[in-house]
Design a protein around this motif. Structure first.
Motif, mmCIF file in Angstrom:
data_model
loop_
_atom_site.group_PDB
_atom_site.id
_atom_site.type_symbol
_atom_site.label_atom_id
_atom_site.label_comp_id
_atom_site.label_asym_id
_atom_site.label_seq_id
_atom_site.Cartn_x
_atom_site.Cartn_y
_atom_site.Cartn_z
ATOM 1 N N GLY A 123 0.899 -1.038 0.387
ATOM 2 C CA GLY A 123 0.104 0.282 0.210
ATOM 3 C C GLY A 123 0.939 1.344 -0.388
ATOM 4 N N THR A 135 0.226 4.789 -6.640
ATOM 5 C CA THR A 135 -0.828 4.886 -5.679
ATOM 6 C C THR A 135 -1.525 4.195 -5.244
ATOM 7 O OG1 THR A 135 -0.417 7.217 -6.069
ATOM 8 C CG2 THR A 135 -1.921 6.549 -4.429
ATOM 9 N N PRO A 136 -0.935 2.917 -4.308
ATOM 10 C CA PRO A 136 -1.865 1.808 -4.732
ATOM 11 C C PRO A 136 -2.805 1.899 -3.752
ATOM 12 C CG PRO A 136 0.410 1.401 -3.879
ATOM 13 C CD PRO A 136 0.337 2.627 -3.723
ATOM 14 N N VAL A 137 -4.290 1.563 -3.276
ATOM 15 C CA VAL A 137 -5.407 1.444 -2.918
ATOM 16 C C VAL A 137 -5.503 0.104 -2.599
ATOM 17 C CG1 VAL A 137 -8.293 1.697 -3.720
ATOM 18 C CG2 VAL A 137 -6.559 2.616 -4.667
ATOM 19 N N GLY A 188 -4.910 0.775 -7.658
ATOM 20 C CA GLY A 188 -4.637 1.385 -7.659
ATOM 21 C C GLY A 188 -4.461 2.515 -8.706
ATOM 22 N N THR A 189 -3.914 3.889 -8.137
ATOM 23 C CA THR A 189 -3.949 4.994 -10.018
ATOM 24 C C THR A 189 -2.071 4.901 -9.801
ATOM 25 O OG1 THR A 189 -3.839 6.706 -7.756
ATOM 26 C CG2 THR A 189 -6.040 5.890 -8.643
ATOM 27 N N THR A 213 -5.814 4.382 -13.841
ATOM 28 C CA THR A 213 -5.605 3.056 -13.096
ATOM 29 C C THR A 213 -4.989 2.392 -13.869
ATOM 30 O OG1 THR A 213 -8.500 3.448 -13.487
ATOM 31 C CG2 THR A 213 -8.481 4.515 -12.191
#
Length: 168
Positions: free
Chosen positions: A97, A123-125, A130-131, A148
């Protein structure tokens, strides 16, 4: 009768292997396909759309095809190969993350293919989604896309690749 017994034995052995094999949801991102959704950004009186095909990781580098469509400036369209370097360490951080910075290159098709550096921040969700904020310079303009991403098993990626194939 011996043939039927042999066939049943082979089927049972094969079924046991299928049941013991881990599913694609359990495999590490390093062994799966990276799928990046298409993304657009405005340009003077139009828009640029970045379309990236499925990316396969080999030796720490995700590679695959990309296409940049610029509307209405179709002469600015391009196709090529993308290579994004994602070390095992960066992949592990993203799986936990954590935000990671990555780099790579985009090389246009053709005998005079241009190679341009690209940068990205992932940027992991969660572990699988993520994005990205991905950028490169085309001409005198910095192009910034924010798609994404997600990881998929090879079977899923093959189906999606056929649906979004980047044609020559």
């Amino acid at each position: 009768m011996k043939r039927i017994t042999l066939l049943l034995a082979l089927l049972v052995a094969g079924w046991g292997n299928v049941q013991a094999a881990p599913g694609t949801g359990d495999s590490a991102p390093a062994s799966r396909i990276l799928l990046i959704d298409s993304s657009s950004m405005p340009v003077a009186a139009g828009k640029a759309t970045l379309i990236i095909g499925p990316l396969q990781r080999t030796n720490g580098v995700y590679t695959g095809d990309y296409r940049l469509k610029v509307f209405p400036y179709f002469l600015k369209n391009e196709k090529g190969r993308l290579a994004i370097v994602v070390s095992d360490e960066s992949l592990a951080k993203a799986s936990q993350g954590k935000v990671v910075s990555i780099t790579g290159t985009a090389t246009t098709n053709g005998k005079n293919g241009k190679c341009r550096p690209i940068g990205a921040i992932a940027t992991p969700v969660d572990r699988d989604h993520g994005t990205l904020k991905l950028w490169f310079t085309a001409g005198n303009r910095k192009m910034i896309f924010e798609p994404t991403y997600h990881f998929a098993g090879i079977e899923t990626a093959l189906v999606l690749a056929e649906a979004t194939e980047i044609k020559p």
